[in-house]
Design a protein around this motif. Structure first.
Motif, mmCIF file in Angstrom:
data_model
loop_
_atom_site.group_PDB
_atom_site.id
_atom_site.type_symbol
_atom_site.label_atom_id
_atom_site.label_comp_id
_atom_site.label_asym_id
_atom_site.label_seq_id
_atom_site.Cartn_x
_atom_site.Cartn_y
_atom_site.Cartn_z
ATOM 1 N N PRO A 81 -90.589 4.987 -47.706
ATOM 2 C CA PRO A 81 -89.868 6.126 -48.296
ATOM 3 C C PRO A 81 -90.825 7.295 -48.545
ATOM 4 O O PRO A 81 -92.026 7.088 -48.747
ATOM 5 C CB PRO A 81 -89.337 5.564 -49.626
ATOM 6 C CG PRO A 81 -90.275 4.444 -49.964
ATOM 7 C CD PRO A 81 -90.668 3.837 -48.641
ATOM 8 N N THR A 82 -90.269 8.504 -48.555
ATOM 9 C CA THR A 82 -91.086 9.678 -48.878
ATOM 10 C C THR A 82 -91.075 9.945 -50.378
ATOM 11 O O THR A 82 -91.920 10.696 -50.888
ATOM 12 C CB THR A 82 -90.572 10.933 -48.154
ATOM 13 O OG1 THR A 82 -89.245 11.232 -48.617
ATOM 14 C CG2 THR A 82 -90.548 10.717 -46.649
ATOM 15 N N ALA A 83 -90.114 9.342 -51.086
ATOM 16 C CA ALA A 83 -90.008 9.530 -52.532
ATOM 17 C C ALA A 83 -89.442 8.267 -53.169
ATOM 18 O O ALA A 83 -88.666 7.543 -52.541
ATOM 19 C CB ALA A 83 -89.108 10.721 -52.860
ATOM 20 N N VAL A 84 -89.833 8.031 -54.415
ATOM 21 C CA VAL A 84 -89.334 6.874 -55.159
ATOM 22 C C VAL A 84 -88.915 7.323 -56.552
ATOM 23 O O VAL A 84 -89.692 7.959 -57.280
ATOM 24 C CB VAL A 84 -90.403 5.772 -55.289
ATOM 25 C CG1 VAL A 84 -89.831 4.562 -56.045
ATOM 26 C CG2 VAL A 84 -90.923 5.347 -53.921
ATOM 27 N N TYR A 85 -87.671 7.028 -56.889
ATOM 28 C CA TYR A 85 -87.194 7.230 -58.253
ATOM 29 C C TYR A 85 -87.370 5.912 -58.987
ATOM 30 O O TYR A 85 -86.830 4.889 -58.580
ATOM 31 C CB TYR A 85 -85.728 7.676 -58.251
ATOM 32 C CG TYR A 85 -85.024 7.409 -59.552
ATOM 33 C CD1 TYR A 85 -85.564 7.841 -60.766
ATOM 34 C CD2 TYR A 85 -83.814 6.706 -59.583
ATOM 35 C CE1 TYR A 85 -84.924 7.569 -61.957
ATOM 36 C CE2 TYR A 85 -83.167 6.445 -60.776
ATOM 37 C CZ TYR A 85 -83.730 6.871 -61.955
ATOM 38 O OH TYR A 85 -83.102 6.597 -63.148
#
Length: 333
Positions: free
Chosen positions: A239-243
């Motif tokens: 992923p490019t981002a993780v919440y």
């Protein structure tokens, strides 16, 4: 030692009136209350707890139940309880923390609090499937719950679903489409709600959620965040981002990214949830969803004291707003 009789003599009011002021009865004029309290402070009067208990038929104590898996170590819980404590202490109450194991004997929370005669109970983010907590909530003891879904008590909680949507909205606005989620444990109200919010937001943008993009980080710990992030970093399509559903887990995730020779936000953007005190001091400073811990604690205290005063349980649900705090852990792509 100054007594209630000394206060009555100095102020010219009856012992009954002085007693009402000391025990926070509402049917006393403000001017009278002010004069009596000025005398109390001037003369250094401190009421006997046993005498106060006998005169009011109250213990002036409030029981506290918390998640024993993570304890009170989590900064969010500490902040909420500190706010709660300040509010109830203004009304003359002390806190009594309880464990399911007292001494060498296993006791239910209800057994313990009935034995200690508490006037009310606050439950802070415990397991919503815990039969002991459920039994306590179904009792006649006035109660309020923080961050837990309960039908047997008043509930105060942050808008967890909307907070998750804010996190995904923000990442989407930065151009991210491959957004993963490190969730909190799924037997808890908070973890479930934040996961649902993430899923709803991803669906809103028609974004695919590969099965591997949702990793359970457990009980919102630093180590849980590290372990979950390690799973995401091992994916072929990273992923490019993780919440991340909690700030401590987010900090663990950032450290795991660093250990793999990558950087935040250059390689992966991170958004947390809570806005614990440390979040602003990390490198990079953590973008996160802020919970209003002061308002949560104060609201819970007011609800509980009102029930104690009315001698009647209430069943209210109060949702506290959250907000996005933008710092340095995310970048546009």
């Amino acid at each position: 030692m100054t007594t209630i009789y000394d206060i009555a003599k100095k102020t010219g009011f009856s012992i009954t009136t002085v007693s009402k002021v000391l025990n926070n009865y509402p049917d006393v004029a403000d001017k009278t209350r002010k004069k009596i309290m000025e005398a109390v402070n001037e003369m250094g009067y401190f009421p006997s707890s046993s005498a106060r208990t006998l005169s009011t038929k109250k213990s002036w104590s409030i029981g506290v139940v918390f998640d024993e898996e993570s304890g009170m170590q989590h900064p969010f819980f500490n902040a909420v309880i500190e706010s709660f404590r300040k509010s109830v202490e203004k009304n003359g109450y002390d806190l009594l923390f309880a464990s399911s194991k007292i001494g060498n004997d296993s006791k239910t929370y209800l057994d313990h609090f009935q034995y200690r005669g508490v006037d009310g109970v606050v439950v802070v983010s415990s397991n919503m499937n815990d039969p002991d907590v459920e039994k306590l909530m179904n009792s006649d003891i006035p109660s309020v719950v923080i961050d837990l879904d309960s039908r047997g008590a008043s509930v105060v909680f942050s808008d967890n679903q909307y907070g998750s949507e804010l996190a995904v909205d923000y990442l989407f606005s930065l151009g991210h489409r491959k957004i993963a989620h490190i969730s909190g444990h799924q037997e808890g109200f908070v973890g479930v709600q934040r996961l649902v919010g993430y899923q709803n937001a991803m669906k809103k943008y028609n974004l695919e959620i590969p099965v591997q993009y949702i990793v359970n980080g457990g009980y919102f710990t630093y180590e849980g965040g590290q372990k979950a992030m390690n799973e995401l970093l091992s994916l072929d399509e990273r992923p490019t981002a993780v919440y991340v559903a909690g700030d401590l887990m987010a900090l663990g995730a950032i450290e795991q990214i660093r250990q793999k020779g990558l950087e935040v936000p250059k390689d992966i953007s991170i958004v947390g949830f809570d806005d614990i005190h440390f979040a602003q001091y990390t490198v990079p400073a953590l973008t996160t969803i802020r919970q209003d811990t002061a308002q949560i604690g104060k609201t819970a205290a007011n609800l509980l004291i009102e029930q104690i005063s009315d001698k009647k349980k209430q069943y209210m649900s109060i949702k506290i707003p959250v907000s996005l705090v933008e710092r340095k852990s995310c970048r546009p792509i």
